[in-house]
Design an enzyme around this catalytic site. Structure first.
Site, PDB file in Angstrom:
ATOM      1  N   ASP A   1       1.423   5.233   1.387  1.00 28.32           N
ATOM      2  CA  ASP A   1       1.067   6.244   2.383  1.00 28.32           C
ATOM      3  C   ASP A   1       1.653   7.577   1.959  1.00 28.32           C
ATOM      4  O   ASP A   1       2.784   7.636   1.473  1.00 28.32           O
ATOM      5  CB  ASP A   1       1.627   5.867   3.766  1.00 28.32           C
ATOM      6  CG  ASP A   1       1.033   4.566   4.283  1.00 28.32           C
ATOM      7  OD1 ASP A   1      -0.163   4.317   4.025  1.00 28.32           O
ATOM      8  OD2 ASP A   1       1.761   3.792   4.932  1.00 28.32           O
TER       9      ASP A   1
ATOM     10  N   ASP B   1       9.268   3.759  13.389  1.00 26.10           N
ATOM     11  CA  ASP B   1       9.951   2.736  14.188  1.00 26.10           C
ATOM     12  C   ASP B   1      11.396   2.457  13.786  1.00 26.10           C
ATOM     13  O   ASP B   1      12.303   2.577  14.606  1.00 26.10           O
ATOM     14  CB  ASP B   1       9.115   1.447  14.252  1.00 26.10           C
ATOM     15  CG  ASP B   1       8.609   0.951  12.904  1.00 26.10           C
ATOM     16  OD1 ASP B   1       8.942   1.554  11.864  1.00 26.10           O
ATOM     17  OD2 ASP B   1       7.870  -0.061  12.891  1.00 26.10           O
TER      18      ASP B   1
ATOM     19  N   ASP C   1       0.845  -1.195   0.000  1.00 26.07           N
ATOM     20  CA  ASP C   1       0.000   0.000   0.000  1.00 26.07           C
ATOM     21  C   ASP C   1       0.880   1.245   0.000  1.00 26.07           C
ATOM     22  O   ASP C   1       2.071   1.168   0.270  1.00 26.07           O
ATOM     23  CB  ASP C   1      -0.958   0.007   1.205  1.00 26.07           C
ATOM     24  CG  ASP C   1      -0.281  -0.481   2.466  1.00 26.07           C
ATOM     25  OD1 ASP C   1       0.847  -0.040   2.752  1.00 26.07           O
ATOM     26  OD2 ASP C   1      -0.879  -1.310   3.175  1.00 26.07           O
TER      27      ASP C   1
HETATM   28  P1  ATP Z   1       4.058  -3.422   5.427  1.00 26.46           P
HETATM   29  O1  ATP Z   1       4.747  -3.700   4.143  1.00 26.46           O
HETATM   30  O2  ATP Z   1       4.007  -4.602   6.327  1.00 26.46           O
HETATM   31  O3  ATP Z   1       2.739  -2.706   5.281  1.00 26.46           O
HETATM   32  P2  ATP Z   1       4.929  -0.919   6.500  1.00 26.46           P
HETATM   33  O4  ATP Z   1       6.292  -0.419   6.868  1.00 26.46           O
HETATM   34  O5  ATP Z   1       4.225  -0.211   5.407  1.00 26.46           O
HETATM   35  O6  ATP Z   1       5.089  -2.447   6.196  1.00 26.46           O
HETATM   36  P3  ATP Z   1       2.693  -0.256   8.135  1.00 26.46           P
HETATM   37  O7  ATP Z   1       2.215  -0.974   9.355  1.00 26.46           O
HETATM   38  O8  ATP Z   1       1.837  -0.227   6.927  1.00 26.46           O
HETATM   39  O9  ATP Z   1       4.099  -0.915   7.816  1.00 26.46           O
HETATM   40  O10 ATP Z   1       3.050   1.217   8.602  1.00 26.46           O
HETATM   41  C1  ATP Z   1       3.431   2.235   7.695  1.00 26.46           C
HETATM   42  C2  ATP Z   1       4.541   3.077   8.315  1.00 26.46           C
HETATM   43  O11 ATP Z   1       4.115   3.636   9.567  1.00 26.46           O
HETATM   44  C3  ATP Z   1       5.808   2.308   8.665  1.00 26.46           C
HETATM   45  O12 ATP Z   1       6.660   2.193   7.543  1.00 26.46           O
HETATM   46  C4  ATP Z   1       6.407   3.144   9.761  1.00 26.46           C
HETATM   47  O13 ATP Z   1       7.052   4.276   9.248  1.00 26.46           O
HETATM   48  C5  ATP Z   1       5.178   3.624  10.510  1.00 26.46           C
HETATM   49  N1  ATP Z   1       4.812   2.707  11.603  1.00 26.46           N
HETATM   50  C6  ATP Z   1       3.943   1.664  11.553  1.00 26.46           C
HETATM   51  N2  ATP Z   1       3.822   1.052  12.732  1.00 26.46           N
HETATM   52  C7  ATP Z   1       4.633   1.719  13.580  1.00 26.46           C
HETATM   53  C8  ATP Z   1       4.939   1.585  14.971  1.00 26.46           C
HETATM   54  N3  ATP Z   1       4.391   0.618  15.690  1.00 26.46           N
HETATM   55  N4  ATP Z   1       5.801   2.485  15.515  1.00 26.46           N
HETATM   56  C9  ATP Z   1       6.335   3.472  14.767  1.00 26.46           C
HETATM   57  N5  ATP Z   1       6.094   3.645  13.473  1.00 26.46           N
HETATM   58  C10 ATP Z   1       5.256   2.800  12.871  1.00 26.46           C
HETATM   59 MG    MG Z   2       2.195  -0.627   4.804  1.00 21.39          MG
END
Ligand code: ATP
Ligand code: MG
Length: 422
Positions: free
Chosen positions: A49, A124, A47
């Site tokens: 953001d 994170d 996805d």
């Molecule tokens: P995925 O491919 O699994 O979706 P992602 O990195 O996009 O990985 P998401 O959970 O969609 O993970 O979150 C998007 C972004 O938000 C992350 O890349 C990170 O920057 C931030 N984020 C998500 N969860 C946390 C957390 N628990 N603490 C701090 N930042 C977070």
């Molecule tokens: Mg994501």
């Protein structure tokens, strides 16, 4: 020939449109977090953001209330959506923010709007903390994410112990990203996980289940499991499994090797492998125990529980299927969870380098059309009644018996049944 865009490309195009529109309205708009990381790794983001200095209300005003949900307005998040054929494209548009105090080991008590740099600092891991500016087509990296991505390192942004104390879910995320990309967890981050792993329990079961589903889908689910064990997280996630892992290195190695053998791992398959291993190692442990432990640790749906237990409970019989009567095996083959069960049985047989005869036999039977695999019953309760049998509890038993004989070929038509009944 026209090439159809992938879902990831469709989402990207929409995110780009959103960023451009924000830019025209004089706001800053960057791609942020996971999508930036995945594009840099030449992977398809799941996805997209967008991060912006517009407030959720300004975002809603710009895109219109019909296209904008203020899902997490209190956290500075608006969701801009659009229909695409039968699906919905959702792009999270989040205002640059800084998190307040973390209250419960999971969530901040408040947020305030902040600069892009502060927004990067609240994320994170360094690899998750980068922005991409569509206007200049530049990566914006305040946290050293690019270097860590190149070296294959998962590193908490800022002080690792502090960041993990804030939000304990980050511990499982660290393991998940390390396994997904085959990266190393940097020493200070790893130490922080080791020190806090016994506090994972403050995270809700729903979030843990969510992470475990993602972990179990990884082709590296086995190495993630190894890390969950090494870190102490598994002690909280599933204590009984951890107990056997720590008691026996062979048990751990066998289990990981089975998980590694799955061609398409899933939560059900991985849990079925764990469950089957537990049932084998501890004879006093029953399917009912597994069900109640899975229920209390993950709260999966009953359908998932049924799938896990069906697969875990039928490994042995499927491996020896060719030695059983057809009426014993046929109900398994027409069961809705046969595919997961068969994949587990096949993988375990492969792991033990034992005969695949039973599995091959099942595979060949599954090729038969439904008419052969599951022929309509020769008779039903109505027939029994019309032939003068007094209705009663015996009906079920008689019908089951007739079905068995039909499948095994000793009753082939209604005349046979009548003769047998007589
Ligand atoms: P995925 O491919 O699994 O979706 P992602 O990195 O996009 O990985 P998401 O959970 O969609 O993970 O979150 C998007 C972004 O938000 C992350 O890349 C990170 O920057 C931030 N984020 C998500 N969860 C946390 C957390 N628990 N603490 C701090 N930042 C977070
Ligand atoms: Mg994501």
């Amino acid at each position: 020939m026209e090439v159809q865009p992938t879902w990831s490309e469709i989402q990207r195009a929409f995110a780009l449109e959103i960023a451009n529109r924000l830019d025209h309205a004089k706001f800053i708009a960057y791609f942020a977090g996971g999508c930036v990381r995945d594009e840099m790794l030449s992977r398809h983001p799941s996805d997209y953001d967008v991060a912006t200095n517009a407030s959720p209300q300004q975002v809603q005003k710009l895109f219109g209330p019909a296209n904008t949900l203020l899902v997490g307005a209190a956290f500075g998040v608006a969701c801009v959506h659009r229909r695409h054929e039968s699906k919905h494209i959702n792009v999270e548009v989040a205002s640059f923010r800084s998190d307040g105090e973390y209250i419960d080991g999971r969530r901040p008590d408040s947020i305030r709007f902040a600069t892009p740099q502060e927004d990067a600092a609240r994320r994170d891991f360094t690899i998750n903390g980068m922005f991409w500016d569509p206007k200049s087509e530049q990566i914006i990296d305040f946290v050293g994410g690019r270097a860590d991505l190149q070296s294959g390192i998962i590193r908490a942004i800022g002080d690792a112990s502090h960041r993990i104390a804030e939000d304990k879910l980050r511990m499982i995320r660290a393991v998940r990203f390390a396994a997904r990309y085959d990266f190393e967890i940097e020493p200070a981050t790893w130490e922080a996980v080791l020190a806090a792993s016994n506090q994972l329990g403050v995270v809700s079961i729903e979030r843990i289940y969510d992470e475990m589903q993602k972990i179990c889908k990884l082709s590296s689910a086995a190495s993630a499991t190894q890390r969950l064990h090494d870190s102490g997280l598994l002690q909280v996630i599933w204590p009984r499994l951890e107990q056997h892992f720590s008691e026996s290195k062979t048990f751990l190695a066998d289990t990981l090797s089975i998980v590694d053998g799955f061609s398409e791992p899933s939560f059900s398959l991985v849990m079925a492998a764990f469950a089957n291993q537990l049932l084998r190692v501890d004879k006093s442990f029953t399917s009912a125990d597994i069900r109640s432990e899975l229920k209390s640790h993950f709260k999966p749906s009953n359908e998932i529980l049924d799938e896990v237990l069906f697969a875990a409970g039928n490994v042995q019989i499927l491996r020896e299927a060719n030695k059983h009567s057809w009426s014993t095996i046929q109900p398994l083959l027409i069961h809705r969870h046969i595919n997961v069960a068969l994949e587990l049985a096949r993988t375990i047989a492969g792991h033990e380098a034992s005969s695949l005869d039973g599995i091959r036999w099942v595979e060949s039977k599954l090729q038969l059309g439904n008419a052969t695999l599951d022929p309509p019953p020769l008779v039903n309760g109505e027939d029994l009644r019309s032939w003068g049998l007094v209705a009663g509890p015996l009906y079920r038993q008689i019908l089951d018996d007739i079905r068995k004989q039909q499948l095994d070929g000793s009753l082939n038509n209604r005349e046979d049944v009548k003769a047998w009944l007589a």
